[in-house]
Design a protein around this motif. Structure first.
Motif, short mmCIF file in Angstrom:
data_model
loop_
_atom_site.label_atom_id
_atom_site.label_comp_id
_atom_site.label_asym_id
_atom_site.label_seq_id
_atom_site.Cartn_x
_atom_site.Cartn_y
_atom_site.Cartn_z
N HIS A 1 0.93 -1.16 -0.14
CA HIS A 1 -0.03 -0.11 -0.05
C HIS A 1 0.83 1.10 -0.05
CE1 HIS A 1 -3.04 2.61 2.42
NE2 HIS A 1 -2.74 3.07 1.24
N VAL A 2 0.72 2.10 -0.97
CA VAL A 2 1.36 3.15 -1.18
C VAL A 2 0.93 4.41 -0.69
CG1 VAL A 2 2.94 4.74 -2.86
CG2 VAL A 2 2.83 2.11 -3.09
N LEU A 3 1.20 5.24 0.12
CA LEU A 3 0.46 6.63 0.41
C LEU A 3 1.15 7.73 -0.26
CD1 LEU A 3 -1.15 8.70 1.96
CD2 LEU A 3 0.35 8.57 3.77
N ILE A 4 0.45 8.35 -1.07
CA ILE A 4 1.07 9.41 -2.15
C ILE A 4 0.78 10.80 -1.45
CG2 ILE A 4 0.96 10.44 -4.37
CD1 ILE A 4 -0.08 7.58 -5.56
N LEU B 1 0.46 3.39 -10.51
CA LEU B 1 0.85 2.31 -9.64
C LEU B 1 -0.13 1.14 -9.52
CD1 LEU B 1 2.48 4.72 -6.82
CD2 LEU B 1 3.69 3.05 -8.41
N THR B 2 -1.43 1.49 -9.43
CA THR B 2 -2.54 0.68 -9.26
C THR B 2 -2.61 -0.51 -10.41
OG1 THR B 2 -3.82 2.20 -8.16
CG2 THR B 2 -4.89 0.41 -9.19
N GLU C 1 -1.55 -1.03 -4.15
CA GLU C 1 -2.70 -0.36 -3.58
C GLU C 1 -2.35 1.16 -3.37
OE1 GLU C 1 -5.54 -0.39 0.28
OE2 GLU C 1 -4.15 -2.07 -0.32
N THR C 2 -2.91 2.01 -3.44
CA THR C 2 -2.84 3.40 -3.36
C THR C 2 -3.62 4.22 -2.47
OG1 THR C 2 -3.85 4.45 -5.38
CG2 THR C 2 -1.52 3.34 -5.28
N SER C 3 -3.27 5.32 -1.72
CA SER C 3 -4.24 6.29 -1.10
C SER C 3 -3.56 7.56 -1.20
CB SER C 3 -4.35 5.75 0.42
OG SER C 3 -3.27 5.81 1.06
#
Length: 180
Positions: free
Chosen positions: A7-10, A25-26, A31-33
């Motif tokens: 899970h990547v927090l941008i 990235l998805t 997984e991104t937020s």
């Protein structure tokens, strides 16, 4: 829901860039937020991301000061600092504060993916590449001296042996990307 990569927090104040990076990235299995500033980034850490892409300039905030609080809350998180104002001095400072990697914008999605995976060797520059342009070397030296002077332009100008206004003009003319 867990994804193969994590899970990547941008964290970036540019909404369009966050969305574009998130979509890329998805597609690559992450997984991104998203978070748009320091406050929302610290709140988003509750979702336990495994990675953080952190912009250096977040509007009124400075992404560099977020590295340590993120690292304290999540010691094993991978932090990648992104910036459109890259310099050797800021890269060194970011790594000293706890960032795992440092990328300058514009950046392609494969380089971001490699940095997130910790596999920068796959995208590393080749040794027979052209040396940096003189303007780039001068810019990086000025940034290093300015960083050593705590951002004090008058003090940096004195150390560099130039007039303060000359230094301000040089700072306003950040060199662009290298041309082949």
């Amino acid at each position: 829901m867990s994804t193969p990569h994590g899970h990547v927090l941008i964290v970036d104040d540019d909404a369009a860039f966050r969305r574009l990076l998130g979509r890329g990235l998805t597609r690559l299995g992450w997984e991104t937020s998203e978070a748009e500033n320091a406050e929302s980034a610290l709140q988003a850490l509750a979702r336990s991301p495994t990675h953080v892409l952190l912009d250096l300039r977040l509007g009124e905030d400075n992404g560099m000061v977020l590295i340590e609080p993120i690292r304290l809350r999540h010691p094993n998180i991978r932090i990648i600092l992104l910036t459109g104002f890259a310099s050797i001095a800021s890269a060194v400072t970011a790594i000293k504060r706890g960032a795992d990697d440092y990328l300058s914008k514009p950046v392609d999605i494969q380089a971001v993916d490699a940095a997130l995976r910790g596999d920068r060797a796959a995208t590393a520059d080749t040794p027979d590449e052209q040396p940096p342009a003189l303007r780039r070397v001068e810019w990086e030296h000025i940034q290093r001296v300015l960083n050593d002077c705590g951002g004090n332009i008058s003090e940096a100008a004195r150390v560099l042996g130039m007039h303060r206004r000359s230094l301000q003009r040089k700072l306003a003319k950040k060199p662009g990307p290298e041309r082949p």
